[in-house]
Design an enzyme around this catalytic site. Structure first.
Site, mmCIF file in Angstrom:
data_model
loop_
_atom_site.group_PDB
_atom_site.id
_atom_site.type_symbol
_atom_site.label_atom_id
_atom_site.label_comp_id
_atom_site.label_asym_id
_atom_site.label_seq_id
_atom_site.Cartn_x
_atom_site.Cartn_y
_atom_site.Cartn_z
ATOM 1 N N LYS A 20 0.839 -1.214 0.000
ATOM 2 C CA LYS A 20 0.000 0.000 0.000
ATOM 3 C C LYS A 20 0.871 1.260 0.000
ATOM 4 O O LYS A 20 0.676 2.151 -0.811
ATOM 5 C CB LYS A 20 -0.916 0.026 1.238
ATOM 6 C CG LYS A 20 -1.849 -1.164 1.350
ATOM 7 C CD LYS A 20 -2.763 -1.055 2.551
ATOM 8 C CE LYS A 20 -2.073 -1.113 3.901
ATOM 9 N NZ LYS A 20 -1.409 -2.391 4.194
ATOM 10 N N ARG A 95 -9.976 1.053 8.369
ATOM 11 C CA ARG A 95 -9.541 -0.308 8.677
ATOM 12 C C ARG A 95 -10.629 -1.107 9.393
ATOM 13 O O ARG A 95 -10.411 -2.270 9.728
ATOM 14 C CB ARG A 95 -8.352 -0.214 9.613
ATOM 15 C CG ARG A 95 -7.044 -0.647 9.004
ATOM 16 C CD ARG A 95 -5.980 -0.449 10.056
ATOM 17 N NE ARG A 95 -4.822 -1.208 9.782
ATOM 18 C CZ ARG A 95 -3.747 -0.725 9.164
ATOM 19 N NH1 ARG A 95 -3.722 0.505 8.742
ATOM 20 N NH2 ARG A 95 -2.713 -1.496 8.976
ATOM 21 N N ARG A 134 11.708 -6.013 4.780
ATOM 22 C CA ARG A 134 11.457 -4.573 4.614
ATOM 23 C C ARG A 134 12.391 -3.778 5.532
ATOM 24 O O ARG A 134 12.633 -4.137 6.668
ATOM 25 C CB ARG A 134 10.012 -4.234 4.990
ATOM 26 C CG ARG A 134 9.800 -2.721 5.078
ATOM 27 C CD ARG A 134 8.379 -2.306 5.091
ATOM 28 N NE ARG A 134 7.644 -2.807 6.240
ATOM 29 C CZ ARG A 134 6.340 -2.614 6.399
ATOM 30 N NH1 ARG A 134 5.643 -1.969 5.486
ATOM 31 N NH2 ARG A 134 5.721 -3.091 7.460
ATOM 32 N N ARG A 167 11.132 -2.266 11.131
ATOM 33 C CA ARG A 167 10.049 -1.850 12.031
ATOM 34 C C ARG A 167 9.840 -2.854 13.159
ATOM 35 O O ARG A 167 9.874 -4.052 12.944
ATOM 36 C CB ARG A 167 8.747 -1.688 11.220
ATOM 37 C CG ARG A 167 8.493 -0.264 10.823
ATOM 38 C CD ARG A 167 7.381 -0.115 9.850
ATOM 39 N NE ARG A 167 6.123 -0.757 10.202
ATOM 40 C CZ ARG A 167 5.017 -0.650 9.462
ATOM 41 N NH1 ARG A 167 5.039 0.076 8.361
ATOM 42 N NH2 ARG A 167 3.909 -1.260 9.818
ATOM 43 N N ARG A 178 -1.061 -9.127 13.148
ATOM 44 C CA ARG A 178 -1.572 -8.083 12.244
ATOM 45 C C ARG A 178 -2.419 -8.713 11.144
ATOM 46 O O ARG A 178 -3.455 -8.165 10.749
ATOM 47 C CB ARG A 178 -0.403 -7.295 11.635
ATOM 48 C CG ARG A 178 0.206 -6.307 12.627
ATOM 49 C CD ARG A 178 1.586 -5.855 12.209
ATOM 50 N NE ARG A 178 1.613 -5.116 10.974
ATOM 51 C CZ ARG A 178 2.715 -4.945 10.233
ATOM 52 N NH1 ARG A 178 3.862 -5.472 10.618
ATOM 53 N NH2 ARG A 178 2.659 -4.244 9.125
HETATM 54 P P1 AP5 Z 1 4.813 -1.637 1.868
HETATM 55 O O1 AP5 Z 1 4.505 -0.759 0.701
HETATM 56 O O2 AP5 Z 1 5.579 -1.076 2.997
HETATM 57 O O3 AP5 Z 1 3.472 -2.360 2.359
HETATM 58 P P2 AP5 Z 1 2.235 -1.799 3.176
HETATM 59 O O4 AP5 Z 1 1.019 -2.451 2.626
HETATM 60 O O5 AP5 Z 1 2.253 -0.290 3.203
HETATM 61 O O6 AP5 Z 1 2.582 -2.413 4.582
HETATM 62 P P3 AP5 Z 1 2.431 -1.876 6.072
HETATM 63 O O7 AP5 Z 1 3.069 -2.926 6.914
HETATM 64 O O8 AP5 Z 1 2.939 -0.479 6.226
HETATM 65 O O9 AP5 Z 1 0.911 -1.906 6.244
HETATM 66 P P4 AP5 Z 1 0.145 -2.057 7.532
HETATM 67 O O10 AP5 Z 1 -1.238 -1.807 7.045
HETATM 68 O O11 AP5 Z 1 0.337 -3.300 8.283
HETATM 69 O O12 AP5 Z 1 0.791 -0.960 8.492
HETATM 70 P P5 AP5 Z 1 0.510 0.586 8.747
HETATM 71 O O13 AP5 Z 1 1.787 1.273 8.716
HETATM 72 O O14 AP5 Z 1 -0.616 1.081 7.916
HETATM 73 O O15 AP5 Z 1 5.578 -2.943 1.280
HETATM 74 C C1 AP5 Z 1 6.063 -3.948 2.155
HETATM 75 C C2 AP5 Z 1 7.446 -4.435 1.664
HETATM 76 O O16 AP5 Z 1 7.303 -5.091 0.405
HETATM 77 C C3 AP5 Z 1 8.465 -3.312 1.425
HETATM 78 O O17 AP5 Z 1 9.730 -3.784 1.775
HETATM 79 C C4 AP5 Z 1 8.386 -3.035 -0.083
HETATM 80 O O18 AP5 Z 1 9.606 -2.536 -0.604
HETATM 81 C C5 AP5 Z 1 8.073 -4.440 -0.614
HETATM 82 N N1 AP5 Z 1 7.234 -4.430 -1.813
HETATM 83 C C6 AP5 Z 1 6.142 -3.640 -2.050
HETATM 84 N N2 AP5 Z 1 5.592 -3.973 -3.233
HETATM 85 C C7 AP5 Z 1 6.344 -5.017 -3.727
HETATM 86 C C8 AP5 Z 1 6.276 -5.797 -4.910
HETATM 87 N N3 AP5 Z 1 5.311 -5.601 -5.827
HETATM 88 N N4 AP5 Z 1 7.208 -6.771 -5.084
HETATM 89 C C9 AP5 Z 1 8.180 -6.989 -4.172
HETATM 90 N N5 AP5 Z 1 8.301 -6.274 -3.016
HETATM 91 C C10 AP5 Z 1 7.384 -5.294 -2.809
HETATM 92 O O19 AP5 Z 1 -0.050 0.519 10.249
HETATM 93 C C11 AP5 Z 1 0.770 0.128 11.318
HETATM 94 C C12 AP5 Z 1 -0.069 -0.025 12.560
HETATM 95 O O20 AP5 Z 1 -0.676 1.239 12.912
HETATM 96 C C13 AP5 Z 1 -1.242 -1.003 12.464
HETATM 97 O O21 AP5 Z 1 -0.858 -2.339 12.704
HETATM 98 C C14 AP5 Z 1 -2.191 -0.457 13.549
HETATM 99 O O22 AP5 Z 1 -1.757 -0.857 14.825
HETATM 100 C C15 AP5 Z 1 -1.981 1.056 13.445
HETATM 101 N N6 AP5 Z 1 -2.962 1.673 12.529
HETATM 102 C C16 AP5 Z 1 -2.697 2.246 11.314
HETATM 103 N N7 AP5 Z 1 -3.824 2.682 10.748
HETATM 104 C C17 AP5 Z 1 -4.840 2.384 11.603
HETATM 105 C C18 AP5 Z 1 -6.233 2.569 11.556
HETATM 106 N N8 AP5 Z 1 -6.860 3.130 10.504
HETATM 107 N N9 AP5 Z 1 -6.968 2.125 12.626
HETATM 108 C C19 AP5 Z 1 -6.372 1.556 13.686
HETATM 109 N N10 AP5 Z 1 -5.058 1.340 13.791
HETATM 110 C C20 AP5 Z 1 -4.288 1.750 12.751
#
Ligand code: AP5
Length: 222
Positions: A20, A95, A134, A167, A178
Site C-alpha cells: 500500500k 480499517r 522490509r 520496524r 496483524r
Molecule cells: P509496503 O509498501 O511497505 O506495504 P504496506 O502495505 O504499506 O505495509 P504496512 O506494513 O505499512 O501496512 P500495515 O497496514 O500493516 O501498516 P501501517 O503502517 O498502515 O511494502 C512492504 C514491503 O514489500 C516493502 O519492503 C516493499 O519494498 C516491498 N514491496 C512492495 N511492493 C512489492 C512488490 N510488488 N514486489 C516486491 N516487493 C514489494 O499501520 C501500522 C499499525 O498502525 C497497524 O498495525 C495499527 O496498529 C496502526 N494503525 C494504522 N492505521 C490504523 C487505523 N486506521 N486504525 C487503527 N489502527 C491503525
C-alpha cells in the site's frame, strides 16, 4: 467506473505488507494528491513521544488496531486541511466498518464521496517475505526491500543518507497478529465497498512498476 475529472478521493486497502505504502507514494506523486498514511502519522507521533504516540504505541507494538475514536478524530483533522481540497489518497484508513462509515459521514458533510478504493490482493506467504526483508527510513518514511527494492548503498536511505530500520511490528509473531486482525476487522471492507460499486481489485503480486501501471490504467490515468 470512476467519476473522472481531476479531483480524486481514493483509498488504498490491503493486508499488512501488500504494498500500500509503496504504491501510494508513487500514485500521490503521479496524481498530485497528498498521501495520507495513518501508520506513518502514528510512527511520527511515536518518534516524537507525543500523547498520541504513547497511546498508539500500546496497540501497534502488539499488532492491534488503535481505537476507532482516536483514529477517526485524527483523520478528520488531517483531511480538513487545505491540501486535501484537490483530493487525497488514504493508506491504512479505514480499517474497520465503523471507520468506513465515519469517513463517509465526514465526506458527506463536505459534499464529497470516495471515487475509488484500490484493494491489493497478496497471499500470506508473500506478505511474510515482504515484511521480513522490509527496511524503512526513520526520517522520511521511504520504504525498501532488501531483495526487491534495495537502497543504492547498503543499509542507508537513498534520500536522507541515514541508517535504515526494521520496524518493531515486523517481527514474525506481531506480523501474524496483524494478519489475523486484518482478516477479522479490515477484510469486511472489501464487501462494503463492492456494494457501493467503487472497489478496484488489483493483483498485488509482481513487479512494483507493473502493479502501479495497472492501477493507473483503471483510474483512467495510464
Ligand atoms: P509496503 O509498501 O511497505 O506495504 P504496506 O502495505 O504499506 O505495509 P504496512 O506494513 O505499512 O501496512 P500495515 O497496514 O500493516 O501498516 P501501517 O503502517 O498502515 O511494502 C512492504 C514491503 O514489500 C516493502 O519492503 C516493499 O519494498 C516491498 N514491496 C512492495 N511492493 C512489492 C512488490 N510488488 N514486489 C516486491 N516487493 C514489494 O499501520 C501500522 C499499525 O498502525 C497497524 O498495525 C495499527 O496498529 C496502526 N494503525 C494504522 N492505521 C490504523 C487505523 N486506521 N486504525 C487503527 N489502527 C491503525
Amino acid at each position: 467506473m470512476l467519476r473522472g475529472g481531476d479531483l480524486m478521493y481514493l483509498v488504498i486497502l490491503g493486508p499488512p505488507g501488500a504494498g500500500k505504502g509503496t504504491q501510494a507514494k508513487f500514485l500521490s506523486e503521479k496524481l498530485n494528491i497528498p498521501h495520507i498514511s495513518t501508520g506513518d502519522i502514528f510512527r511520527e507521533a511515536i518518534r516524537e513521544k507525543t500523547p498520541l504516540g504513547v497511546k498508539a504505541n500500546r496497540y501497534i507494538e502488539k499488532g492491534e488496531l488503535v481505537p476507532d475514536e482516536v483514529t477517526v478524530g485524527m483523520i478528520k483533522e488531517r483531511i480538513g486541511r487545505e491540501d486535501c481540497q484537490k483530493g487525497f489518497l488514504l493508506d491504512g484508513f479505514p480499517r474497520t466498518v465503523a471507520q468506513a462509515e465515519a469517513l463517509e459521514k465526514i465526506l458527506k458533510e463536505k459534499g464529497l464521496s470516495l471515487d475509488g478504493v484500490i484493494a491489493l490482493y497478496v497471499p500470506d506467504e508473500v506478505i511474510l517475505e515482504r515484511l521480513t526483508f522490509r527496511r524503512s527510513c526513520p526520517q522520511c518514511g521511504r520504504v525498501y526491500h532488501l531483495k526487491y527494492n534495495p537502497p543504492l548503498k547498503e543499509g542507508v536511505c537513498d534520500k536522507c543518507g541515514i541508517p535504515l530500520v526494521h520496524r518493531e511490528d515486523d517481527k514474525e509473531e506481531v506480523i501474524m497478529n496483524r494478519l489475523k486482525v486484518y482478516y477479522e476487522k479490515t477484510n469486511p471492507l472489501i464487501d462494503f465497498y463492492k456494494k457501493r460499486g467503487i472497489l478496484i481489485e488489483i493483483d498485488g503480486r509482481g513487479a512494483i512498476e507493473e502493479i502501479a501501471k495497472s492501477i493507473l490504467e483503471v483510474l483512467g490515468k495510464g
